[in-house]
Design a protein around this motif. Sequence first.
Motif, short mmCIF file in Angstrom:
data_model
loop_
_atom_site.label_atom_id
_atom_site.label_comp_id
_atom_site.label_asym_id
_atom_site.label_seq_id
_atom_site.Cartn_x
_atom_site.Cartn_y
_atom_site.Cartn_z
N GLY A 28 41.89 32.92 35.97
CA GLY A 28 41.99 34.31 35.54
C GLY A 28 41.37 35.32 36.48
O GLY A 28 41.43 36.52 36.20
N LYS A 29 40.79 34.88 37.59
CA LYS A 29 40.16 35.81 38.52
C LYS A 29 40.89 35.83 39.86
O LYS A 29 41.52 34.86 40.25
N VAL A 30 40.79 36.97 40.53
CA VAL A 30 41.42 37.14 41.84
C VAL A 30 40.33 37.25 42.89
O VAL A 30 39.37 38.02 42.72
N ARG A 31 40.47 36.45 43.94
CA ARG A 31 39.45 36.45 45.00
C ARG A 31 40.07 36.75 46.35
O ARG A 31 41.16 36.25 46.68
N ASP A 32 39.38 37.55 47.11
CA ASP A 32 39.77 37.85 48.49
C ASP A 32 38.95 36.94 49.40
O ASP A 32 37.75 37.15 49.60
N LEU A 33 39.62 35.92 49.95
CA LEU A 33 38.92 34.93 50.78
C LEU A 33 39.04 35.25 52.27
O LEU A 33 38.71 34.40 53.10
N THR A 34 39.47 36.45 52.59
CA THR A 34 39.59 36.84 54.00
C THR A 34 38.27 36.66 54.76
O THR A 34 38.26 36.12 55.88
N PRO A 35 37.12 37.11 54.20
CA PRO A 35 35.85 36.90 54.92
C PRO A 35 35.55 35.42 55.14
O PRO A 35 34.98 35.05 56.18
N LEU A 36 35.91 34.57 54.19
CA LEU A 36 35.70 33.12 54.34
C LEU A 36 36.55 32.58 55.49
O LEU A 36 36.08 31.75 56.28
N MET A 37 37.80 33.06 55.58
CA MET A 37 38.68 32.63 56.66
C MET A 37 38.12 33.04 58.02
O MET A 37 38.21 32.29 58.99
N THR A 38 37.54 34.23 58.07
CA THR A 38 36.96 34.72 59.32
C THR A 38 35.72 33.92 59.69
O THR A 38 35.53 33.52 60.85
N GLN A 39 34.88 33.65 58.72
CA GLN A 39 33.63 32.93 58.95
C GLN A 39 33.87 31.51 59.46
O GLN A 39 33.13 31.00 60.30
N GLY A 42 39.21 28.47 62.58
CA GLY A 42 39.42 27.28 63.40
C GLY A 42 39.03 25.98 62.73
O GLY A 42 39.31 24.90 63.27
N ASP A 43 38.39 26.06 61.57
CA ASP A 43 37.95 24.86 60.85
C ASP A 43 39.14 24.25 60.10
O ASP A 43 39.83 24.94 59.36
N ALA A 44 39.37 22.95 60.30
CA ALA A 44 40.48 22.27 59.64
C ALA A 44 40.34 22.28 58.12
O ALA A 44 41.33 22.13 57.40
N LEU A 45 39.12 22.48 57.62
CA LEU A 45 38.90 22.49 56.17
C LEU A 45 39.48 23.74 55.51
O LEU A 45 39.49 23.85 54.28
N PRO A 48 43.86 23.47 53.41
CA PRO A 48 44.32 23.47 52.01
C PRO A 48 44.35 24.87 51.40
O PRO A 48 45.22 25.17 50.58
N ILE A 49 43.40 25.71 51.80
CA ILE A 49 43.36 27.07 51.29
C ILE A 49 44.51 27.88 51.88
O ILE A 49 45.19 28.63 51.18
N MET A 50 44.76 27.70 53.18
CA MET A 50 45.86 28.41 53.83
C MET A 50 47.19 28.05 53.19
O MET A 50 48.06 28.92 53.01
#
Length: 216
Positions: A28-39, A42-45, A48-50
Motif C-alpha cells: 500500500g505504500k509508494v517508494r522512490d528508490l532512485t537514491p538507493l539506485m544511485t548509492q 553498478g551493484d548486481a544486487l 531484481p529491483i530494476m
Amino acid sequence: MSERPKYFTPREVAAHNTAEDLWVSFLGKVRDLTPLMTQHKGDALLLPIMECAGKDISSWFDPETKDVLRYVHPLTNCVGYYTPRGRFVHIPPAGPRSDWASVIGRPWWRDERYEVGLLSAKTRWIRVINTLTSQEQQLEVCSEETLAEILQRYLRYNSHARSYTWKYDGAILDMSATLGENNVPDDDHQLERLRLDRDLFIPAVLLHFNDDLTEG
C-alpha cells in the motif's frame, strides 16, 4: 494537524521505471528508490529491483511483519529470506561472507525516507466538463482523494480551475470530501458484473465559472 498523505495510481508509479527514476509500490505504500539506485550503482544486487521498476512488489513481503518473506531451506533447515528473483540490496548472503557488512542500518524496505505516498486501493475515472468552454477531460483519480486534490490533477488542463464551482447532478460538491462522500457513484464493479462498457458510464463533473451570470 498532520498533512494528508499523497495518493498515487498504479499508472503513475509505472511511469517511474528507469534506474535514474525508479519507484515501486508494496503493501500500500509508494517508494522512490532512485537514491538507493544511485548509492549502489553498478551493484548486481540491484537487478531484481530494476526488473520490477514501476511495479508493485507486495509479493516480496509478509503483510504482518512488513519484512521480506522467509522460508526454511530444505537442505540446511536454516531460516532465510525468500527471494526467488535473486538476492537484492540489504539481503544478507545465505552463508558467512567476509565481504558482507553485517551492520547495514535500516534496510530500504523499512526506511521511511524513501516513502513518497500511498498506492490507491481503487482508482476511478471521471469526466470533467467545463460548461463555459464545453471542453471535456477524462481523469483517472484515486478514490481516496478529496475534490481539492482532484482539482490539483486537473490544473494541468485548466489553470483557472479554482475559479469554477464544481457540481455533480446539480449539487455543489464539497471540495474537502471525496467523490464517494459527495455521492458521485463508482459503478465499476457492477458494470463489470453486467459486462457493460465502463467508458460509456463515466460520471461527469460539471465546472461552472463563478463570474458567469448566465449559470444558475
